[in-house]
Design a protein around this motif. Structure first.
Motif, short mmCIF file in Angstrom:
data_model
loop_
_atom_site.label_atom_id
_atom_site.label_comp_id
_atom_site.label_asym_id
_atom_site.label_seq_id
_atom_site.Cartn_x
_atom_site.Cartn_y
_atom_site.Cartn_z
N GLU A 92 0.80 -1.22 0.00
CA GLU A 92 0.00 0.00 0.00
C GLU A 92 0.84 1.27 0.00
O GLU A 92 0.31 2.36 -0.26
CB GLU A 92 -0.95 0.00 1.19
N ASP A 93 2.12 1.14 0.28
CA ASP A 93 2.98 2.32 0.32
C ASP A 93 3.18 2.88 -1.09
O ASP A 93 3.69 2.18 -1.97
CB ASP A 93 4.33 1.95 0.93
N GLN A 121 4.69 7.28 -16.37
CA GLN A 121 3.54 7.60 -17.20
C GLN A 121 3.16 6.47 -18.15
O GLN A 121 1.99 6.32 -18.50
CB GLN A 121 3.80 8.89 -17.98
N ARG A 122 4.15 5.66 -18.56
CA ARG A 122 3.86 4.52 -19.46
C ARG A 122 2.83 3.59 -18.84
O ARG A 122 1.98 3.03 -19.53
CB ARG A 122 5.16 3.77 -19.76
N TRP A 123 2.89 3.40 -17.54
CA TRP A 123 1.92 2.56 -16.84
C TRP A 123 0.67 3.36 -16.47
O TRP A 123 -0.45 2.90 -16.68
CB TRP A 123 2.54 1.99 -15.57
N ARG A 124 0.86 4.59 -15.99
CA ARG A 124 -0.27 5.36 -15.46
C ARG A 124 -1.30 5.67 -16.54
O ARG A 124 -2.51 5.59 -16.30
CB ARG A 124 0.23 6.66 -14.82
N PRO A 425 -1.61 0.57 -5.19
CA PRO A 425 -1.76 1.25 -6.48
C PRO A 425 -1.65 0.33 -7.69
O PRO A 425 -2.21 0.65 -8.74
CB PRO A 425 -0.60 2.27 -6.47
N ARG A 426 -0.95 -0.81 -7.55
CA ARG A 426 -0.76 -1.69 -8.71
C ARG A 426 -1.37 -3.06 -8.46
O ARG A 426 -0.80 -4.10 -8.77
CB ARG A 426 0.73 -1.78 -9.06
N ASN A 427 -2.57 -3.03 -7.88
CA ASN A 427 -3.30 -4.29 -7.68
C ASN A 427 -3.85 -4.78 -9.02
O ASN A 427 -3.67 -4.15 -10.05
CB ASN A 427 -4.41 -4.12 -6.65
N CYS A 428 -4.54 -5.93 -8.99
CA CYS A 428 -5.08 -6.50 -10.22
C CYS A 428 -6.24 -5.64 -10.71
O CYS A 428 -7.27 -5.53 -10.06
CB CYS A 428 -5.55 -7.93 -9.98
N GLN A 429 -6.07 -5.06 -11.89
CA GLN A 429 -7.08 -4.16 -12.44
C GLN A 429 -8.35 -4.89 -12.84
O GLN A 429 -9.45 -4.35 -12.76
CB GLN A 429 -6.50 -3.43 -13.65
N GLY A 430 -8.22 -6.14 -13.25
CA GLY A 430 -9.37 -6.87 -13.78
C GLY A 430 -10.03 -7.81 -12.79
O GLY A 430 -10.75 -8.74 -13.19
N GLN A 431 -9.87 -7.56 -11.49
CA GLN A 431 -10.41 -8.50 -10.50
C GLN A 431 -11.93 -8.57 -10.52
O GLN A 431 -12.52 -9.62 -10.24
CB GLN A 431 -9.90 -8.17 -9.11
N ALA A 432 -12.61 -7.47 -10.87
CA ALA A 432 -14.08 -7.50 -10.94
C ALA A 432 -14.53 -8.45 -12.05
O ALA A 432 -15.48 -9.22 -11.87
CB ALA A 432 -14.62 -6.10 -11.18
N LEU A 433 -13.84 -8.39 -13.21
CA LEU A 433 -14.16 -9.31 -14.29
C LEU A 433 -13.85 -10.75 -13.91
O LEU A 433 -14.63 -11.66 -14.19
CB LEU A 433 -13.39 -8.93 -15.56
#
Length: 477
Positions: A92-93, A121-124, A425-433
């Motif tokens: 979380e840091d 920025q490439r990731w953000r 900040p970099r958790n799994c973006q697609g966890q809802a799917l």
């Protein structure tokens, strides 16, 4: 010839180095336990059983934070975190950063840096551009595609197997659902049977060459000696075909008169911050791999656990059959308990994810029966072992037992220790799917079919944690 000879010489010297037992004066660093030599450490971490090895070290030495021997060509040792408190602090840091080295499989498979392991920025910009695709409203649209693909799979694969009594390789067959779902729900593209088979074959090649074989020897791991092996070029050819398929999906979408603004492919195509289509295609491949492989593993593990624990399977089926509609079954609380328990025991990234500490962390822990302050200095890489965290004996009663009912009234600690999709900040973006996909597929399968075990196979880390060689029987009920 000088490069491989020198590499071999230094590797032999380093691998025979004895592990240093920390003195009382340096006990503030995490203790170094579990490995006699660096060679032992490297062998354990490259093994398909690496998550079990980390768990056993933690339990046998009664430590939740420990470090590896000094690593070759690395300034600092690797720190293992096997309790949720320390893992959450680091993840979380906002100052913690994601190192590229553990993501070498993805970098090799996409033939370059991608949004999953890029920084700055490439990731953000990609995360920001695609975040709406996984909102609750958009996931509702995706559920229709998931349901349709699953119904077709049941008709083409499951029903014939149920009639003939022939066992099915559950991971191999379920992967057909998840591959089709990510293509249709996220990319507005329907894969042909030939494209699906080629995709699965090429991904298996990349997983083997870039995720398994490359870790079996220092010669295969680093440039330039890795180029001496034919497997490296097999992987690269497979990678080119995977990228070519993603380019084909992108061009097919662009050619459509009717656009789908809620789909991932539209958001990637419309994002002006991409430098070129090569970056777009690499990210499409990352979403394809991450979006289907983890879900297929979770579904296969859930069916395996239910087949192994017939009482739990019968209990779930009886409840699902009382549901008045598919929607009610998909939202059934008892189904959620099975999902959570499966993801607890069998997290998709069981070995964990790495972060480099952006600041110093201090934790109060016990070592050799004494309370101590353990310091993880700034710049130290940490591995948050989800497999060990989610089997913590201090949090979960009977931690190695499949017991979905534990989630009927979980403690606060249990909820905090369940981290299958990471946090921060970099958790799994697609966890809802992923959750929607697992819910829909399991509700449809467990409601009308009974599964049994023909061959257990084994759980193994091949980049992701998956059931390998598991053959299940199926019959309609």
């Amino acid at each position: 010839l000088a490069v491989p000879l020198l590499t071999y010489y230094f590797w032999q010297r380093i691998s025979k180095r004895e592990v240093h037992v920390p003195e009382e004066s340096e006990i503030n660093l995490p203790p170094q336990v579990g490995f006699d030599t660096l060679k032992d450490f490297m062998a354990a971490m490259s093994s398909p059983d690496a998550p079990d090895a980390i768990l056993q070290i933690s339990r046998e030495n009664k430590v939740s934070i420990f470090r590896s021997p000094k690593l070759p060509f690395r300034k600092n040792p690797l720190v293992f975190l096997t309790d949720y408190q320390s893992a959450r602090k680091v993840l979380e840091d906002p100052k913690s950063r994601k190192p590229a080295q553990p993501g070498q499989f993805f970098i090799d498979t996409t033939s370059g840096m991608n949004m999953l392991f890029a920084r700055g920025q490439r990731w953000r910009h990609v995360r920001k551009a695609t975040s709406a695709a996984f909102s609750s409203n958009n996931v509702k649209f995706m559920v229709e595609a998931i349901s349709s693909v699953t119904d077709k799979w049941i008709k083409d694969i499951l029903e014939p197997s149920a009639k003939t009594g022939e066992g099915i390789d559950i991971l191999k067959e379920v992967a057909k659902i998840t591959t089709s779902v990510i293509a249709e729900a996220a990319f507005d593209y329907e894969l042909s049977d030939a494209e699906h088979n080629q995709f699965r074959s090429d991904l298996s090649t990349c997983l083997f060459e870039f995720g398994v074989v490359c870790n079996s020897s220092v010669w295969r791991k680093f440039e330039p000696t890795r180029r001496l092996f034919p497997g490296y070029y097999r992987g690269k050819r497979a990678s080119r075909r995977l990228l070519s398929q993603c380019e084909k999906m992108l061009q097919a979408y662009r050619a459509k008169p009717m656009k789908q603004p809620h789909k991932v492919i539209h958001m990637i195509d419309a994002d002006p911050e991409y430098e070129n289509d090569i970056e777009r295609i690499r990210d499409l491949l990352v979403y394809t791999i991450a979006g289907h492989d983890t879900s297929s593993n979770a579904i296969a593990f859930a069916l395996y656990e239910l087949a192994k624990n017939s009482n739990e399977q019968t209990k779930l089926r009886n409840i699902l059959q009382k549901c008045a509609s598919d929607d009610e079954a998909y939202r059934c609380p008892e189904l959620k308990y099975v999902m959570r328990e499966t993801l607890r025991l069998r997290p998709p990234v069981a070995i964990g994810i790495a972060r480099v500490c952006g600041q110093e962390f201090v934790f109060e822990r016990k070592y050799n029966g004494k309370p101590v302050q353990i310091t993880i200095p700034r710049g130290f890489p940490c591995l948050t072992s989800f497999y060990a965290i989610q089997r913590d004996e201090n949090v979960f009663a009977n931690p190695d037992t499949f017991d979905p009912s534990r989630w009927a009234s979980p403690s606060e600690e249990m909820n905090k220790a369940l981290l299958p999709f990471a946090i921060g900040p970099r958790n799994c973006q697609g966890q809802a799917l992923a959750n929607a996909e697992i819910s829909v597929v399991l509700s449809k399968l467990c409601r009308k079919y009974e599964f049994g075990i023909i061959e257990e196979g084994r759980a193994a880390t091949i980049v992701f944690y998956k059931p390998v060689g598991t053959i299940l029987s199926v019959k309609a009920v």
